[in-house]
Design a protein around this motif. Structure first.
Motif, PDB file in Angstrom:
ATOM      1  N   TYR A  83       0.840  -1.202   0.000  1.00  0.00           N
ATOM      2  CA  TYR A  83       0.000   0.000   0.000  1.00  0.00           C
ATOM      3  C   TYR A  83       0.873   1.249   0.000  1.00  0.00           C
TER       4      TYR A  83
ATOM      5  N   HIS B  89     -11.227 -14.764  -3.509  1.00  0.00           N
ATOM      6  CA  HIS B  89     -10.813 -13.370  -3.703  1.00  0.00           C
ATOM      7  C   HIS B  89     -10.536 -13.160  -5.201  1.00  0.00           C
TER       8      HIS B  89
ATOM      9  N   CYS C 187      -8.887  -9.616  -9.917  1.00  0.00           N
ATOM     10  CA  CYS C 187      -7.706  -8.765  -9.882  1.00  0.00           C
ATOM     11  C   CYS C 187      -6.734  -9.184 -10.985  1.00  0.00           C
TER      12      CYS C 187
ATOM     13  N   ARG D 254      -3.373  -9.398 -11.518  1.00  0.00           N
ATOM     14  CA  ARG D 254      -2.193  -9.332 -10.657  1.00  0.00           C
ATOM     15  C   ARG D 254      -0.926  -9.101 -11.476  1.00  0.00           C
TER      16      ARG D 254
ATOM     17  N   ASP E   4       3.448  -9.271  -5.929  1.00  0.00           N
ATOM     18  CA  ASP E   4       2.988  -8.478  -4.783  1.00  0.00           C
ATOM     19  C   ASP E   4       3.832  -7.231  -4.564  1.00  0.00           C
TER      20      ASP E   4
ATOM     21  N   LEU F 123     -13.393  -6.865  -5.828  1.00  0.00           N
ATOM     22  CA  LEU F 123     -12.779  -5.564  -6.089  1.00  0.00           C
ATOM     23  C   LEU F 123     -13.640  -4.745  -7.036  1.00  0.00           C
TER      24      LEU F 123
ATOM     25  N   TRP G 219     -12.739  -4.853   0.533  1.00  0.00           N
ATOM     26  CA  TRP G 219     -11.422  -5.495   0.445  1.00  0.00           C
ATOM     27  C   TRP G 219     -10.436  -4.656  -0.346  1.00  0.00           C
ATOM     28  N   TRP G 220      -9.225  -4.591   0.142  1.00  0.00           N
ATOM     29  CA  TRP G 220      -8.050  -4.103  -0.559  1.00  0.00           C
ATOM     30  C   TRP G 220      -8.185  -2.656  -1.010  1.00  0.00           C
TER      31      TRP G 220
ATOM     32  N   ASP H 183     -10.929  -0.819   1.287  1.00  0.00           N
ATOM     33  CA  ASP H 183     -10.997  -0.856   2.746  1.00  0.00           C
ATOM     34  C   ASP H 183     -10.737   0.510   3.370  1.00  0.00           C
TER      35      ASP H 183
ATOM     36  N   ASP I 178      -6.588  -8.566   6.275  1.00  0.00           N
ATOM     37  CA  ASP I 178      -5.938  -8.987   5.034  1.00  0.00           C
ATOM     38  C   ASP I 178      -4.614  -8.261   4.791  1.00  0.00           C
ATOM     39  N   THR I 179      -3.745  -8.215   5.791  1.00  0.00           N
ATOM     40  CA  THR I 179      -2.553  -7.398   5.657  1.00  0.00           C
ATOM     41  C   THR I 179      -1.270  -8.141   5.994  1.00  0.00           C
TER      42      THR I 179
END
Length: 474
Positions: free
Chosen positions: A69, A311, A314, A316, A329, A364, A389-390, A393, A420-421
């Motif tokens: 983040y 989930h 996304c 990714r 990530d 999402l 979520w994500w 949030d 979720d972190t």
């Protein structure tokens, strides 16, 4: 430290309505949930922290390096990940002094104004480390020294912080290839903290995952099954799920690009699996295989009782150059439009009416809240909605989630909050934000005479504590 540094404060009424009536109600509701234990049933903290209980290295390693983040925002402003000391995909790093990386972060902390990251970090700075000036270029070294020195003391060891934060339970997330040695160490240590795992099979169920061929071979070595046959492959999953459950797991997690599920015949599934293991699967084949695996995982969940989480939605690792250099990530994941009604029907046709089966959905794609997700969860007894979520949030996203799901789904077809972190120290801050937003939302309903305050108080406690425990079978 710069003499012009401004005071860091956390207002006691943050996130409550400016309307005096609603604010007063929110205060009363919040007082009943503020100090409840934290239940964190889905997250990505490192179990090695709690197994070894070693001191965290420094401010940069703890608060900057693991938090995508944070560094995605800095990267968006042209700051390289090398300058922040982010590890590369091959394990190497640029020769950057952690203090220098922290200074870059501090000089650019203004970029986070109004974002949830700013709220979480300021909560950490103020409540965890007792800092009383704002982070900026002038206070960068003061922050780095205060935080890094504190981290070397016994009061800031991972287990002590776990207890200080009043965490009742935290779940980590591991692949089927993980031996769960850290969880075994925690279990055998005699420490009272409850750290459990969750089964995340993505590397061995996604033919488009870059590790899939090697991961599949390793999957077979670990289980002793011939995972290049359909029957052996499914037996291997059952075996690893049982092992994860023996180590405390109560859930599985699936990070697929879409919510697609499938119900192939046995012959069709075997033929598709043969294409996958031979490396001949097209993109359409890969999507169909992932879809079939979700249905297979649901069948296993009905047998072994593990709660299933999806989930989806996304893209990714959207930034190919960043992925090639730094790996997964690294802040380059982008939300996708996601369809659920048709996508989930094959799975729900088999298991949607099974009270013993639990499926928790995330998204999402906020446009799906009221159109698809809330009506689905408001009908099928097996289906529940995970929290905002994500990318959603933030306080605004949490509020939109409640607004758009309440009419069709109510509060009790949702599962409370999970953080979720990977950012361990932000967990109390994230739960505090969720509790404040829910209390503010409930206060509005009370002020509008839609529910009574005693009902709102009960809902607030349910959302903060009881619902996640019930949903995740804790």
């Amino acid at each position: 430290m710069n003499a012009e540094s401004k005071t860091l404060t956390l207002h006691e009424d943050r996130l409550f309505a400016p309307d005096t009536l609603q604010r007063a109600i929110a205060r009363r509701l919040y007082a009943q949930v503020a100090h409840l234990p934290i239940v964190s049933p889905h997250g990505h903290t490192d179990p090695a922290w709690f197994a070894g209980n070693a001191a965290f290295a420094d401010a940069t390693e703890l608060l900057l390096v693991p938090d995508h983040y944070v560094f995605r925002m800095l990267y968006s402003q042209g700051i390289s990940l090398d300058a922040l000391g982010i590890p590369r995909g091959d394990g190497s790093r640029a020769p950057v002094d952690p203090r220098a990386a922290w200074r870059v972060f501090a000089q650019n902390f203004h970029l986070f104004r109004g974002t949830p990251s700013s709220m979480w970090l300021n909560h950490v700075f103020h409540d965890v480390f007792g800092l009383r000036v704002r982070l900026d270029a002038g206070s960068a070294d003061h922050y780095y020294d205060c935080i890094t020195e504190a981290l070397q003391t016994p009061q800031f060891r991972p287990r002590t912080l776990f207890e200080r934060f009043n965490i009742e339970l935290i779940a980590t997330t591991e692949s089927p290839l993980d031996p769960l040695q850290h969880h075994a160490t925690i279990r055998d240590s005699g420490w009272g903290g409850r750290v459990i795992t969750a089964y995340r099979p993505d590397p061995v169920v996604d033919p488009e995952h870059e590790r899939f061929p090697d991961a599949l071979s390793q999957f077979g070595e670990i289980t002793g099954e011939n995972v290049h046959t359909w029957d052996g492959y499914l037996r291997a999953h059952r075996q690893r799920r049982a092992f994860f459950a023996s180590m405390g797991a109560t859930s599985t997690d699936h990070g697929h690009p879409s919510a697609a599920t499938a119900e192939l015949s046995d012959a069709q599934a075997r033929k598709l699996f043969d294409k996958v293991v031979r490396g001949r699967a097209t993109a359409m084949d890969a999507e169909l295989f992932r879809a079939q695996i979700l249905t297979e995982m649901a069948a296993m969940s009905l047998d072994d009782g593990l709660v299933m989480q999806i989930h989806p939605g996304c893209f990714r690792n959207h930034n190919r150059a960043l992925f090639d250099r730094y790996g997964r990530d690294k802040g380059a994941d982008i939300p996708l439009r996601t369809e659920y009604v048709h996508a989930l029907k094959p799975l729900l046709d088999r298991f949607g009416n099974e009270p013993a089966f639990k499926l928790i959905l995330f998204t999402l794609d906020e446009s799906a809240y009221s159109r698809e997700l809330a009506p689905l969860a408001g009908h099928y007894p097996s289906l529940f909605l995970g929290p905002a979520w994500w990318f959603h949030d933030a306080p605004e996203g949490m509020w939109r989630f409640r607004e758009q799901t309440l009419a069709s789904g109510g509060f009790y077809n949702t599962v409370g909050f999970n953080d979720d972190t990977r950012a361990f120290l932000s967990i109390p801050a994230r739960h505090d934000v969720a509790r404040r937003v829910d209390c503010a939302f409930l206060a509005k309903l009370v002020a509008e005479h839609r529910i009574d305050e005693d009902e709102a108080a009960e809902v607030a406690v349910d959302l903060a504590y009881r619902l996640p425990k019930r949903a995740y079978r804790l």
